[in-house]
Design an enzyme around this catalytic site. Structure first.
Site, PDB file in Angstrom:
ATOM      1  N   SER A   1       0.833  -1.217   0.000  1.00 17.98           N
ATOM      2  CA  SER A   1       0.000   0.000   0.000  1.00 17.98           C
ATOM      3  C   SER A   1       0.867   1.266   0.000  1.00 17.98           C
ATOM      4  CB  SER A   1      -0.982   0.005   1.178  1.00 17.98           C
ATOM      5  OG  SER A   1      -0.313   0.215   2.395  1.00 17.98           O
TER       6      SER A   1
ATOM      7  N   MET B   1      10.644  -6.669   4.641  1.00 17.34           N
ATOM      8  CA  MET B   1      10.783  -7.288   5.955  1.00 17.34           C
ATOM      9  C   MET B   1      12.110  -8.023   6.143  1.00 17.34           C
ATOM     10  SD  MET B   1       8.410  -6.075   7.517  1.00 17.34           S
ATOM     11  CE  MET B   1       6.733  -5.484   7.551  1.00 17.34           C
TER      12      MET B   1
ATOM     13  N   LEU C   1      18.915  -5.317   6.059  1.00 19.09           N
ATOM     14  CA  LEU C   1      19.994  -5.269   5.064  1.00 19.09           C
ATOM     15  C   LEU C   1      21.346  -5.245   5.776  1.00 19.09           C
ATOM     16  CD1 LEU C   1      18.242  -2.655   2.805  1.00 19.09           C
ATOM     17  CD2 LEU C   1      18.671  -5.049   2.211  1.00 19.09           C
TER      18      LEU C   1
ATOM     19  N   ASN D   1      13.547   4.249   4.577  1.00 18.58           N
ATOM     20  CA  ASN D   1      12.597   3.255   5.118  1.00 18.58           C
ATOM     21  C   ASN D   1      11.463   3.990   5.811  1.00 18.58           C
ATOM     22  OD1 ASN D   1      11.607   0.689   5.993  1.00 18.58           O
ATOM     23  ND2 ASN D   1      12.518   1.047   8.004  1.00 18.58           N
TER      24      ASN D   1
ATOM     25  N   HIS E   1       8.762   3.345   9.015  1.00 19.06           N
ATOM     26  CA  HIS E   1       8.549   2.463  10.161  1.00 19.06           C
ATOM     27  C   HIS E   1       7.279   2.912  10.891  1.00 19.06           C
ATOM     28  CE1 HIS E   1       9.523  -0.283  13.371  1.00 19.06           C
ATOM     29  NE2 HIS E   1       9.256   0.684  14.230  1.00 19.06           N
TER      30      HIS E   1
ATOM     31  N   ASP F   1      20.635   2.982   8.093  1.00 13.44           N
ATOM     32  CA  ASP F   1      22.038   2.697   8.395  1.00 13.44           C
ATOM     33  C   ASP F   1      22.133   1.226   8.781  1.00 13.44           C
ATOM     34  OD1 ASP F   1      21.140   2.482  10.985  1.00 13.44           O
ATOM     35  OD2 ASP F   1      22.181   4.269  11.728  1.00 13.44           O
ATOM     36  N   GLU F   2      23.251   0.827   9.392  1.00 14.08           N
ATOM     37  CA  GLU F   2      23.441  -0.603   9.635  1.00 14.08           C
ATOM     38  C   GLU F   2      22.643  -1.124  10.831  1.00 14.08           C
ATOM     39  OE1 GLU F   2      27.613  -1.409   9.689  1.00 14.08           O
ATOM     40  OE2 GLU F   2      27.863  -0.232   7.856  1.00 14.08           O
ATOM     41  N   GLY F   3      22.068  -0.228  11.611  1.00 10.33           N
ATOM     42  CA  GLY F   3      21.312  -0.674  12.776  1.00 10.33           C
ATOM     43  C   GLY F   3      19.873  -1.009  12.421  1.00 10.33           C
TER      44      GLY F   3
ATOM     45  N   ASP G   1      16.341   0.082  12.351  1.00 12.22           N
ATOM     46  CA  ASP G   1      15.491   1.286  12.388  1.00 12.22           C
ATOM     47  C   ASP G   1      16.175   2.439  13.134  1.00 12.22           C
ATOM     48  OD1 ASP G   1      13.411  -0.078  11.056  1.00 12.22           O
ATOM     49  OD2 ASP G   1      12.707  -0.931  12.929  1.00 12.22           O
TER      50      ASP G   1
HETATM   51  C1  GAR Z   1       3.817  -0.596   6.824  1.00 13.26           C
HETATM   52  O1  GAR Z   1       3.036  -0.345   7.972  1.00 13.26           O
HETATM   53  C2  GAR Z   1       5.271  -0.273   7.111  1.00 13.26           C
HETATM   54  O2  GAR Z   1       5.453   0.825   7.942  1.00 13.26           O
HETATM   55  C3  GAR Z   1       5.703  -1.539   7.805  1.00 13.26           C
HETATM   56  O3  GAR Z   1       5.086  -2.569   7.087  1.00 13.26           O
HETATM   57  C4  GAR Z   1       3.876  -2.081   6.531  1.00 13.26           C
HETATM   58  C5  GAR Z   1       3.899  -2.361   5.040  1.00 13.26           C
HETATM   59  O4  GAR Z   1       2.649  -2.076   4.465  1.00 13.26           O
HETATM   60  N1  GAR Z   1       7.118  -1.680   7.801  1.00 13.26           N
HETATM   61  C6  GAR Z   1       7.798  -2.211   8.798  1.00 13.26           C
HETATM   62  O5  GAR Z   1       7.270  -2.614   9.809  1.00 13.26           O
HETATM   63  C7  GAR Z   1       9.294  -2.250   8.579  1.00 13.26           C
HETATM   64  N2  GAR Z   1       9.959  -2.569   9.788  1.00 13.26           N
HETATM   65  P1  GAR Z   1       2.486  -1.992   2.899  1.00 13.26           P
HETATM   66  O6  GAR Z   1       3.114  -3.266   2.330  1.00 13.26           O
HETATM   67  O7  GAR Z   1       1.002  -1.956   2.685  1.00 13.26           O
HETATM   68  O8  GAR Z   1       3.171  -0.762   2.421  1.00 13.26           O
END
Ligand code: GAR
Length: 202
Positions: free
Chosen positions: A15, A92, A95, A109, A111, A143-145, A147
Site C-alpha cells: 500500500s 521485511m 539489510l 525506510n 517504520h 544505516d546498519e542498525g 530502524d
Molecule cells: C507498513 O506499515 C510499514 O510501515 C511496515 O510494514 C507495513 C507495510 O505495508 N514496515 C515495517 O514494519 C518495517 N519494519 P504496505 O506493504 O502496505 O506498504
C-alpha cells in the site's frame, strides 16, 4: 528538473508503494519508479503492479545460500534499472553492511512508530503493550542498525482507549501514505541535508 529514479523493495501488501505511485501520477513527486523488487514470490505487491509498465522483479531469498548473495542480486537489479534512491516499503528483511555500503545514504525506510521508540517487528503492538498514548510513523535513512538511521519526517498518531493492533495499524498506515511521498519529494527536490545524525530540510 530530472526525475529521480527510485527502486522500491517490498515484501507484502504494497500500500505504501501504491501511495508513491499515486503521488507520482498526481504530480506531487518528481520521480520515476525504475523497478519494484520483492523477496517474496507471493507478495501482493507483485500483482498490484501487474497492470502498470513498472518493471517488477521477484528475487526469492530462499534461492540464495547467503544474505550477501541475495543482496548482490538485488543490487545488480537496481543498478540495471539505474536506481538512484532505494525505497523500503514494507520490506521485511534487515539489510547488511554489504548492501548499505553500496547504496550508502541513498536508502529510505518507513517504520510504523515514532522512532527511536518501538523499533523492529510489531511496532504497533509494542506501542499498545507499553501503554503509550501517542505513536505514529517515521521516515528515515537506513544505516546498519535496526530502524536507527537519521530521521527525515515523523507524524504522530494518537492511541485511542479501545485501539487494537489492527485499528492502530490502520490509522498509522493512513499517515504513512501521506508521509512517505512527502519525504521522497523532499529528497527528489534536493532539500534534505544530512548533518551528523540530523536531517535538515532546506
Ligand atoms: C507498513 O506499515 C510499514 O510501515 C511496515 O510494514 C507495513 C507495510 O505495508 N514496515 C515495517 O514494519 C518495517 N519494519 P504496505 O506493504 O502496505 O506498504
Amino acid at each position: 528538473m530530472n526525475k529521480t529514479v527510485i527502486g522500491v523493495l517490498a515484501s507484502g501488501r504494497g500500500s505504501n508503494l501504491q501511495a508513491i505511485v499515486d503521488a507520482i501520477e498526481a504530480g506531487r513527486l518528481n520521480a520515476k519508479i525504475g523497478a519494484v523488487i520483492s523477496d517474496n514470490p507471493n507478495a501482493n505487491v507483485l500483482t498490484r503492479m501487474a497492470d502498470t509498465d513498472i518493471p517488477t522483479i521477484c528475487i526469492d531469498r530462499r534461492q540464495f545460500s547467503s544474505r550477501q548473495e541475495f543482496e548482490a542480486a538485488v543490487a545488480e537489479e537496481l543498478n540495471i534499472h539505474h536506481v538512484e534512491l532505494v525505497v523500503l516499503a514494507g520490506f521485511m528483511r534487515i539489510l547488511t553492511a554489504y548492501f548499505i555500503d553500496r547504496f550508502g545514504g541513498r536508502i529510505m525506510n518507513i517504520h510504523p512508530a515514532l522512532l527511536p521508540s518501538f523499533p523492529g517487528e510489531n511496532a504497533q503492538q509494542q506501542a499498545l503493550d507499553y501503554g503509550a498514548k501517542v505513536s505514529g510513523c517515521t521516515v528515515h535513512f537506513v544505516d546498519e542498525g535496526m530502524d536507527s538511521g537519521p530521521i527525515i519526517l515523523q507524524e504522530a498518531v494518537p492511541i485511542l482507549e479501545d485501539d487494537t493492533a489492527d485499528t492502530l495499524s490502520e490509522r498509522i498506515l493512513h499517515a504513512e501514505h501521506i508521509l512517505y511521498p512527502r519525504a521522497l519529494a523532499l529528497y527528489c527536490e534536493g532539500r534534505l541535508k544530512l548533518e551528523g545524525r540530523r536531517v535538515r530540510i532546506i
